[in-house]
Enzyme design. Structure first.
Site, PDB file in Angstrom:
ATOM      1  N   CYS A 137     -13.993   1.107 -27.644  1.00 42.44           N
ATOM      2  CA  CYS A 137     -15.312   1.728 -27.767  1.00 42.44           C
ATOM      3  C   CYS A 137     -15.865   1.979 -26.371  1.00 42.44           C
ATOM      4  O   CYS A 137     -16.877   1.399 -25.952  1.00 42.44           O
ATOM      5  CB  CYS A 137     -16.231   0.828 -28.581  1.00 42.44           C
ATOM      6  SG  CYS A 137     -15.576   0.544 -30.218  1.00 42.44           S
ATOM      7  N   GLY A 185       0.776  -1.231   0.000  1.00 39.86           N
ATOM      8  CA  GLY A 185       0.000   0.000   0.000  1.00 39.86           C
ATOM      9  C   GLY A 185       0.809   1.283   0.000  1.00 39.86           C
ATOM     10  O   GLY A 185       0.228   2.369  -0.018  1.00 39.86           O
ATOM     11  N   ARG A 217       3.394  -1.838  -5.567  1.00 39.06           N
ATOM     12  CA  ARG A 217       3.456  -0.585  -6.314  1.00 39.06           C
ATOM     13  C   ARG A 217       4.778   0.158  -6.147  1.00 39.06           C
ATOM     14  O   ARG A 217       5.402   0.566  -7.123  1.00 39.06           O
ATOM     15  CB  ARG A 217       2.305   0.316  -5.839  1.00 39.06           C
ATOM     16  CG  ARG A 217       2.116   1.568  -6.660  1.00 39.06           C
ATOM     17  CD  ARG A 217       1.046   2.465  -6.008  1.00 39.06           C
ATOM     18  NE  ARG A 217      -0.118   1.704  -5.633  1.00 39.06           N
ATOM     19  CZ  ARG A 217      -1.158   1.449  -6.435  1.00 39.06           C
ATOM     20  NH1 ARG A 217      -1.172   1.924  -7.645  1.00 39.06           N
ATOM     21  NH2 ARG A 217      -2.181   0.735  -6.007  1.00 39.06           N
TER      22      ARG A 217
HETATM   23  C1  LIG Z   1      -2.516  -5.580  -3.705  1.00 42.97           C
HETATM   24  C2  LIG Z   1      -1.957  -6.112  -2.447  1.00 42.97           C
HETATM   25  C3  LIG Z   1      -0.652  -5.807  -2.058  1.00 42.97           C
HETATM   26  C4  LIG Z   1       0.223  -4.857  -2.821  1.00 42.97           C
HETATM   27  O1  LIG Z   1      -0.306  -3.592  -2.830  1.00 42.97           O
HETATM   28  P1  LIG Z   1       0.552  -2.367  -3.405  1.00 42.97           P
HETATM   29  O2  LIG Z   1      -0.411  -1.236  -3.380  1.00 42.97           O
HETATM   30  O3  LIG Z   1       0.944  -2.766  -4.782  1.00 42.97           O
HETATM   31  O4  LIG Z   1       1.719  -2.191  -2.510  1.00 42.97           O
HETATM   32  C5  LIG Z   1      -0.162  -6.395  -0.922  1.00 42.97           C
HETATM   33  N1  LIG Z   1      -0.909  -7.239  -0.193  1.00 42.97           N
HETATM   34  C6  LIG Z   1      -2.163  -7.560  -0.524  1.00 42.97           C
HETATM   35  C7  LIG Z   1      -2.913  -8.496   0.320  1.00 42.97           C
HETATM   36  C8  LIG Z   1      -2.725  -7.003  -1.658  1.00 42.97           C
HETATM   37  O5  LIG Z   1      -3.984  -7.314  -1.986  1.00 42.97           O
END
Ligand SMILES: *Cc1c(COP(=O)(O)O)cnc(C)c1O
Length: 417
Positions: free
Chosen positions: A342, A231, A276
């Site tokens: 589209c 996150g 990310r």
């Molecule tokens: C999507 C997700 C992540 C990675 O999230 P990022 O925003 O890419 O860091 C990590 N753990 C879980 C459980 C996720 O669903």
């Protein structure tokens, strides 16, 4: 301020495109490795710190291998992601399996691989036991619900998110699995997505350390692992600031010492499962301008579309755009930058000020290294593009070929018509 520079010149791009036609995503290996090292350095104080790279962000074995070489594991949430990790040589507890609404066959493979299984619900204890047997080590995903503010458009507020167990369920679940012979325990949470404020993650770590203390003080279980989830955001906009990893590491260290060390629980292994921030800023979608259109607005039509990068269309997300070779030109003109679906939301940018654009110009869309190619789809018969790797020595390696029209038709049988 986040500098939005390209790791290649227009001349280099033109050469690459001679061999690999646009559109394609290209990833900068050197920058990915440097970033991976920065993260590990920021947490070098933490006992056996592990980053389980969220495979869903960039599910390419060549990327996973690079990250594995840097010491990362893999965070998987599906059968295919488990197979990807296994085939990349990521083994056993280097894999964390954080899934939800999980099919039995996924649990079976996770068990077979010896992954750390992270359960999303109390009812999954019986389900896992029935289909795959309980492992020696088990982790649970905590959802603090209204106890914790936060959330956003991507993940929702905790109390509206489908993930995880409540506090009460979590304590109950740990006691149940201990009864059933589980010996080692983990805690996990992931309650935010694309967040740039480091204080949020420091607060989340405090919450998890408090939870570990509560688990110890109420049911006498010492947790071995705390996974703080992913996150961490990236500065998609030039005016945004990347999360200072060293600051984040220091902030979490302070609460680890205040809570875990002072509470007598040291050592607890810390983990993260970022996707990310690991690869996002180091990927670029390279695309060519096919058409210019003037109606009520000015349009730039690309050979890429939303199936190459869904975030702008799906979340209205900002992705910076550089017109290769026109970096120093004045941003004179207002454009909508579109793809060919589209679907009127197939726009990479709306009312974006850019240098004057001509057909044949090469546009580079930034920050596509995570949740970019991975979210691709085949709607409207669109084919997913190639993935290229820019190696530290400047050479280019194709790490996934572009889909062909044969791939698209591979699941149909015209002979039965
Ligand atoms: C999507 C997700 C992540 C990675 O999230 P990022 O925003 O890419 O860091 C990590 N753990 C879980 C459980 C996720 O669903």
């Amino acid at each position: 301020m986040a500098e939005k520079k390209l790791p290649f010149s227009k001349e280099q791009l033109v050469q690459i495109i001679e061999q690999y036609p646009t559109p394609f995503h290209i990833y900068d290996e050197k920058a990915i490795r440097a970033n991976a090292r920065d993260l590990l350095k920021a947490f070098s104080w933490a006992p056996e710190f592990k980053e389980y790279f969220a495979v869903k962000a960039t599910p390419n074995p060549h990327i996973l291998k690079i990250l594995h070489e840097e010491g990362f594991g893999a965070d998987c949430s599906s059968l295919a992601e488990l197979i990807l990790a296994e085939r990349t040589g990521i083994k056993g507890e280097e894999i964390m399996f954080t899934s939800n609404d999980t099919p039995a066959e996924d649990f079976k493979l996770a068990r077979k691989l010896g992954a750390v299984i992270n359960l999303d619900d109390i009812s999954h204890i019986d389900y896992l036991e029935r289909h795959a047997g309980l492992p020696e080590m088990l982790s649970f995903r905590y959802n603090p619900g209204p106890l914790r503010k936060g959330g956003n458009a991507i993940i929702g507020t905790p109390e509206n998110a489908k993930y995880g167990l409540t506090r009460k369920q979590l304590l109950e679940a740990l006691a149940i699995v201990r009864e059933k012979g589980v010996k080692r325990f983990g805690l996990h949470t992931m309650i935010i997505s694309n967040e740039l404020d480091p204080e949020y993650f420091i607060e989340t770590a405090r919450m998890m350390f408090d939870l570990a203390l509560e688990v110890y003080n109420t049911i006498g279980i010492r947790v071995e692992l705390i996974n703080l989830g992913g996150g961490i955001g990236i500065p998609y906009r030039p005016e945004e600031e990347a999360v200072d990893l060293a600051y984040l590491g220091r902030g979490i260290r302070r609460s680890y010492e205040e809570k875990i060390v002072a509470g007598g629980l040291h050592p607890v292994k810390l983990a993260m499962e970022s996707g990310r921030m690991i690869t996002g800023p180091y990927g670029y979608l390279v695309t060519t301008v096919l058409h210019r259109k003037e109606t009520y607005k000015s349009y730039v039509g690309l050979d890429a579309c939303m199936s190459d990068l869904m975030r702008p269309g799906m979340y209205g997300a900002y992705h910076h755009i550089t017109v290769a070779g026109k970096e120093e030109w004045p941003h004179c003109c207002l454009y909508d930058v579109t793809g060919s679906l589209c679907e009127n939301n197939d726009k990479f940018a709306i009312d974006r000020k850019l240098p004057e654009i001509h057909t044949g110009d090469i546009l580079v869309i930034h920050d596509t290294g995570a949740h970019g190619h991975a979210m691709g789809f085949n709607y409207n018969g669109k084919l997913r593009p190639a993935e290229l790797l820019l190696k530290p020595d400047g050479k280019i390696e194709m790490i996934r070929r572009a889909e062909t029209i044969e791939d698209y038709f591979a699941t149909l049988d015209f002979s039965k018509l």
